[in-house]
Design a protein around this motif. Structure first.
Motif, PDB file in Angstrom:
ATOM      1  N   CYS A  90      -1.531  10.076  11.693  1.00 19.59           N
ATOM      2  CA  CYS A  90      -2.543   9.310  10.963  1.00 19.59           C
ATOM      3  C   CYS A  90      -2.209   7.840  11.106  1.00 19.59           C
ATOM      4  O   CYS A  90      -1.094   7.417  10.796  1.00 19.59           O
ATOM      5  N   ASP A  91      -3.177   7.060  11.589  1.00 18.61           N
ATOM      6  CA  ASP A  91      -2.964   5.641  11.837  1.00 18.61           C
ATOM      7  C   ASP A  91      -3.608   4.840  10.707  1.00 18.61           C
ATOM      8  O   ASP A  91      -4.820   4.653  10.666  1.00 18.61           O
ATOM      9  N   VAL A  92      -2.776   4.343   9.794  1.00 12.73           N
ATOM     10  CA  VAL A  92      -3.302   3.618   8.636  1.00 12.73           C
ATOM     11  C   VAL A  92      -3.749   2.199   8.982  1.00 12.73           C
ATOM     12  O   VAL A  92      -4.317   1.509   8.132  1.00 12.73           O
ATOM     13  N   ASN A  93      -3.536   1.787  10.227  1.00 14.59           N
ATOM     14  CA  ASN A  93      -4.046   0.486  10.660  1.00 14.59           C
ATOM     15  C   ASN A  93      -5.448   0.635  11.269  1.00 14.59           C
ATOM     16  O   ASN A  93      -5.818  -0.049  12.225  1.00 14.59           O
ATOM     17  N   ARG A  94      -6.218   1.557  10.704  1.00 13.34           N
ATOM     18  CA  ARG A  94      -7.608   1.800  11.070  1.00 13.34           C
ATOM     19  C   ARG A  94      -8.412   1.992   9.786  1.00 13.34           C
ATOM     20  O   ARG A  94      -7.887   2.461   8.771  1.00 13.34           O
ATOM     21  N   ASP A  95      -9.683   1.659   9.845  1.00 11.83           N
ATOM     22  CA  ASP A  95     -10.597   2.009   8.765  1.00 11.83           C
ATOM     23  C   ASP A  95     -10.656   3.536   8.664  1.00 11.83           C
ATOM     24  O   ASP A  95     -10.601   4.239   9.688  1.00 11.83           O
ATOM     25  N   TRP A  96     -10.779   4.077   7.459  1.00 13.53           N
ATOM     26  CA  TRP A  96     -10.786   5.531   7.302  1.00 13.53           C
ATOM     27  C   TRP A  96     -11.990   6.180   7.965  1.00 13.53           C
ATOM     28  O   TRP A  96     -11.986   7.389   8.237  1.00 13.53           O
ATOM     29  N   ARG A  97     -13.016   5.381   8.247  1.00  8.94           N
ATOM     30  CA  ARG A  97     -14.219   5.922   8.892  1.00  8.94           C
ATOM     31  C   ARG A  97     -14.128   5.899  10.415  1.00  8.94           C
ATOM     32  O   ARG A  97     -15.042   6.366  11.100  1.00  8.94           O
ATOM     33  N   GLU A  98     -13.037   5.387  10.959  1.00  9.44           N
ATOM     34  CA  GLU A  98     -12.871   5.358  12.419  1.00  9.44           C
ATOM     35  C   GLU A  98     -12.370   6.722  12.909  1.00  9.44           C
ATOM     36  O   GLU A  98     -11.231   6.882  13.327  1.00  9.44           O
ATOM     37  N   LEU A  99     -13.275   7.685  12.852  1.00  8.53           N
ATOM     38  CA  LEU A  99     -12.978   9.066  13.229  1.00  8.53           C
ATOM     39  C   LEU A  99     -13.848   9.482  14.410  1.00  8.53           C
ATOM     40  O   LEU A  99     -15.017   9.109  14.493  1.00  8.53           O
ATOM     41  N   ILE A 109     -20.266  14.267  10.501  1.00  7.18           N
ATOM     42  CA  ILE A 109     -21.582  13.637  10.537  1.00  7.18           C
ATOM     43  C   ILE A 109     -21.433  12.229  11.113  1.00  7.18           C
ATOM     44  O   ILE A 109     -20.771  11.369  10.522  1.00  7.18           O
ATOM     45  N   GLU A 110     -22.024  11.994  12.258  1.00  6.73           N
ATOM     46  CA  GLU A 110     -21.838  10.751  13.003  1.00  6.73           C
ATOM     47  C   GLU A 110     -22.244   9.516  12.196  1.00  6.73           C
ATOM     48  O   GLU A 110     -21.600   8.472  12.278  1.00  6.73           O
ATOM     49  N   GLN A 111     -23.316   9.609  11.427  1.00  6.26           N
ATOM     50  CA  GLN A 111     -23.834   8.419  10.752  1.00  6.26           C
ATOM     51  C   GLN A 111     -22.885   7.899   9.686  1.00  6.26           C
ATOM     52  O   GLN A 111     -23.005   6.751   9.235  1.00  6.26           O
ATOM     53  N   ASP A 112     -21.917   8.706   9.267  1.00  4.71           N
ATOM     54  CA  ASP A 112     -20.951   8.283   8.257  1.00  4.71           C
ATOM     55  C   ASP A 112     -19.734   7.573   8.862  1.00  4.71           C
ATOM     56  O   ASP A 112     -18.875   7.084   8.124  1.00  4.71           O
ATOM     57  N   LEU A 113     -19.674   7.503  10.191  1.00  4.19           N
ATOM     58  CA  LEU A 113     -18.462   7.032  10.858  1.00  4.19           C
ATOM     59  C   LEU A 113     -18.658   5.670  11.519  1.00  4.19           C
ATOM     60  O   LEU A 113     -19.781   5.201  11.702  1.00  4.19           O
ATOM     61  N   ILE A 114     -17.533   5.035  11.869  1.00  2.00           N
ATOM     62  CA  ILE A 114     -17.549   3.776  12.606  1.00  2.00           C
ATOM     63  C   ILE A 114     -17.204   4.070  14.060  1.00  2.00           C
ATOM     64  O   ILE A 114     -16.125   4.604  14.349  1.00  2.00           O
ATOM     65  N   HIS A 115     -18.096   3.734  14.973  1.00  2.00           N
ATOM     66  CA  HIS A 115     -17.900   4.024  16.396  1.00  2.00           C
ATOM     67  C   HIS A 115     -17.276   2.807  17.078  1.00  2.00           C
ATOM     68  O   HIS A 115     -17.905   2.118  17.877  1.00  2.00           O
ATOM     69  N   SER A 116     -16.026   2.537  16.760  1.00  6.27           N
ATOM     70  CA  SER A 116     -15.340   1.366  17.312  1.00  6.27           C
ATOM     71  C   SER A 116     -14.826   1.655  18.717  1.00  6.27           C
ATOM     72  O   SER A 116     -14.764   2.801  19.172  1.00  6.27           O
ATOM     73  N   ALA A 117     -14.432   0.582  19.397  1.00  3.85           N
ATOM     74  CA  ALA A 117     -13.844   0.727  20.734  1.00  3.85           C
ATOM     75  C   ALA A 117     -12.561   1.554  20.670  1.00  3.85           C
ATOM     76  O   ALA A 117     -12.257   2.328  21.585  1.00  3.85           O
ATOM     77  N   LYS A 118     -11.795   1.395  19.588  1.00  2.58           N
ATOM     78  CA  LYS A 118     -10.564   2.167  19.427  1.00  2.58           C
ATOM     79  C   LYS A 118     -10.861   3.667  19.352  1.00  2.58           C
ATOM     80  O   LYS A 118     -10.173   4.485  19.954  1.00  2.58           O
ATOM     81  N   VAL A 119     -11.899   4.025  18.607  1.00  2.84           N
ATOM     82  CA  VAL A 119     -12.268   5.444  18.496  1.00  2.84           C
ATOM     83  C   VAL A 119     -12.692   5.985  19.855  1.00  2.84           C
ATOM     84  O   VAL A 119     -12.281   7.079  20.271  1.00  2.84           O
ATOM     85  N   ARG A 120     -13.522   5.230  20.564  1.00  4.28           N
ATOM     86  CA  ARG A 120     -13.996   5.685  21.877  1.00  4.28           C
ATOM     87  C   ARG A 120     -12.838   5.870  22.855  1.00  4.28           C
ATOM     88  O   ARG A 120     -12.896   6.738  23.730  1.00  4.28           O
ATOM     89  N   ALA A 121     -11.788   5.064  22.702  1.00  4.48           N
ATOM     90  CA  ALA A 121     -10.620   5.188  23.583  1.00  4.48           C
ATOM     91  C   ALA A 121      -9.676   6.306  23.152  1.00  4.48           C
ATOM     92  O   ALA A 121      -8.747   6.648  23.891  1.00  4.48           O
ATOM     93  N   GLY A 122      -9.915   6.871  21.966  1.00  2.87           N
ATOM     94  CA  GLY A 122      -9.068   7.960  21.485  1.00  2.87           C
ATOM     95  C   GLY A 122      -8.040   7.550  20.458  1.00  2.87           C
ATOM     96  O   GLY A 122      -7.163   8.337  20.091  1.00  2.87           O
ATOM     97  N   TYR A 123      -8.155   6.313  19.939  1.00  2.00           N
ATOM     98  CA  TYR A 123      -7.140   5.791  19.023  1.00  2.00           C
ATOM     99  C   TYR A 123      -7.723   5.469  17.653  1.00  2.00           C
ATOM    100  O   TYR A 123      -7.553   4.367  17.122  1.00  2.00           O
ATOM    101  N   GLY A 124      -8.403   6.439  17.055  1.00  3.16           N
ATOM    102  CA  GLY A 124      -8.960   6.258  15.732  1.00  3.16           C
ATOM    103  C   GLY A 124      -7.924   6.494  14.644  1.00  3.16           C
ATOM    104  O   GLY A 124      -6.719   6.547  14.901  1.00  3.16           O
ATOM    105  N   VAL A 125      -8.392   6.630  13.405  1.00  5.68           N
ATOM    106  CA  VAL A 125      -7.475   6.829  12.286  1.00  5.68           C
ATOM    107  C   VAL A 125      -6.708   8.142  12.439  1.00  5.68           C
ATOM    108  O   VAL A 125      -5.556   8.255  12.000  1.00  5.68           O
ATOM    109  N   ILE A 126      -7.325   9.145  13.044  1.00  4.22           N
ATOM    110  CA  ILE A 126      -6.606  10.339  13.508  1.00  4.22           C
ATOM    111  C   ILE A 126      -6.686  10.312  15.029  1.00  4.22           C
ATOM    112  O   ILE A 126      -7.715  10.644  15.619  1.00  4.22           O
TER     113      ILE A 126
END
Length: 292
Positions: A90-99, A109-126
């Motif tokens: 669990c990466d606490v240096n991410r918003d909890w919605r970066e899943l 549910i996609e609309q509840d999440l943040i689609h950041s570049a980190k998430v797209r690269a595989g480095y979200g909060v999980i």
């Protein structure tokens, strides 16, 4: 005669299986709080059973030994909060919605999440990946796993940061968060040992980042600002200067204190630990507060 009120520094915080908390005694506290979000090494057994990768590869995602480099600073008046669980869990240096919704079954549910570049690269909060092309998991995780990690790991860490910062504001009129990380050697011609990040001047004052740069430079370290690491989620969330809260991210080149092949401390480890203690304690005891 009017009764003198004690400084408001008592905190209802206790260390847990997820978060280590070291708070100096009230009389020796400074307004500085150290955050070590990526140095945890307590790998849950159930987590290891779900991974494709061996432990020694997961360990390369850690900000290895940062907690040990900081261990003497609470005795100098700096509060210290550290994640005890690994960044790959669990990466606490991410918003909890970066899943990443696709990691879970059923999908989130996609609309509840943040689609950041980190998430797209595989480095979200999980995190989904250790590195490009290196997946962590054998299969999709049950959706309950996302709730568990956010509730029992992400939330306690940020509760500890928030509560400690609010207490420092109450006691000193200001609070300064130093978010400490390690980085791989940078692929550039100019040597770099330290990168200081304040989101390009938005999360801490020019005076604070300049003080840090001067102190590191005086010890012989090569320093640069904001490139390639301007600061992450923690830096942005807690650096609100109009509320007398500042934050500065400090990235330390791992080669300065770790053998990059074995991931064990190298011969410079003790020197780095002493230098970091000297530098950060000097900052904490010389930077002016709003109640001075």
């Amino acid at each position: 005669m009017k009764k003198v009120q004690k400084p408001p520094c008592a905190l209802p915080l206790r260390p847990s299986q997820a978060v280590g908390i070291q708070l100096p005694p009230c009389k020796s506290r400074t307004p500085f709080l150290l955050s070590s979000p990526h140095s945890g090494r307590n790998y849950p057994t159930d987590f290891l059973k779900t991974t494709i990768l061996p432990l020694n590869e997961l360990e390369r995602m850690e900000d290895r030994f940062i907690n040990e480099l900081l261990q003497d600073l609470p005795a100098h008046g700096l509060s210290l909060i550290q994640a005890l669980f690994p960044r790959s869990f669990c990466d606490v240096n991410r918003d909890w919605r970066e899943l990443d919704a696709s990691m879970f079954s059923p999908p989130l549910i996609e609309q509840d999440l943040i689609h950041s570049a980190k998430v797209r690269a595989g480095y979200g909060v999980i995190p989904r990946c250790l590195a490009p092309g290196k997946s962590i998991y054998r299969y999709c995780l049950p959706v309950e796993e996302a709730r568990t990690r956010l509730t029992h790991y992400w939330q306690p860490y940020h509760h500890a940061l928030h509560t400690t910062l609010e207490s420092l504001i109450e006691q000193f009129g200001t609070a300064i968060l130093l978010d400490i990380h390690s980085m791989p050697p940078l692929a550039q011609a100019r040597p770099c040992d330290i990168v200081l990040g304040n989101k390009h001047g938005t999360t801490c004052s020019h005076d604070l980042i300049s003080m840090a740069e001067d102190l590191f430079t005086a010890k012989g370290y090569h320093v640069q600002r904001n490139v390639p690491y301007p600061g992450g989620y923690i830096t942005s969330r807690y650096g609100v200067m109009e509320e007398n809260k500042q934050s500065l991210q400090i990235e330390i080149n791992r080669a300065c204190y770790v053998n990059l092949g074995t991931l064990k401390p190298n011969r410079h480890f003790t020197t780095m630990q002493k230098d970091l203690t000297d530098i950060l304690s000097a900052m904490a005891h010389s930077f002016p507060t709003s109640k001075e």
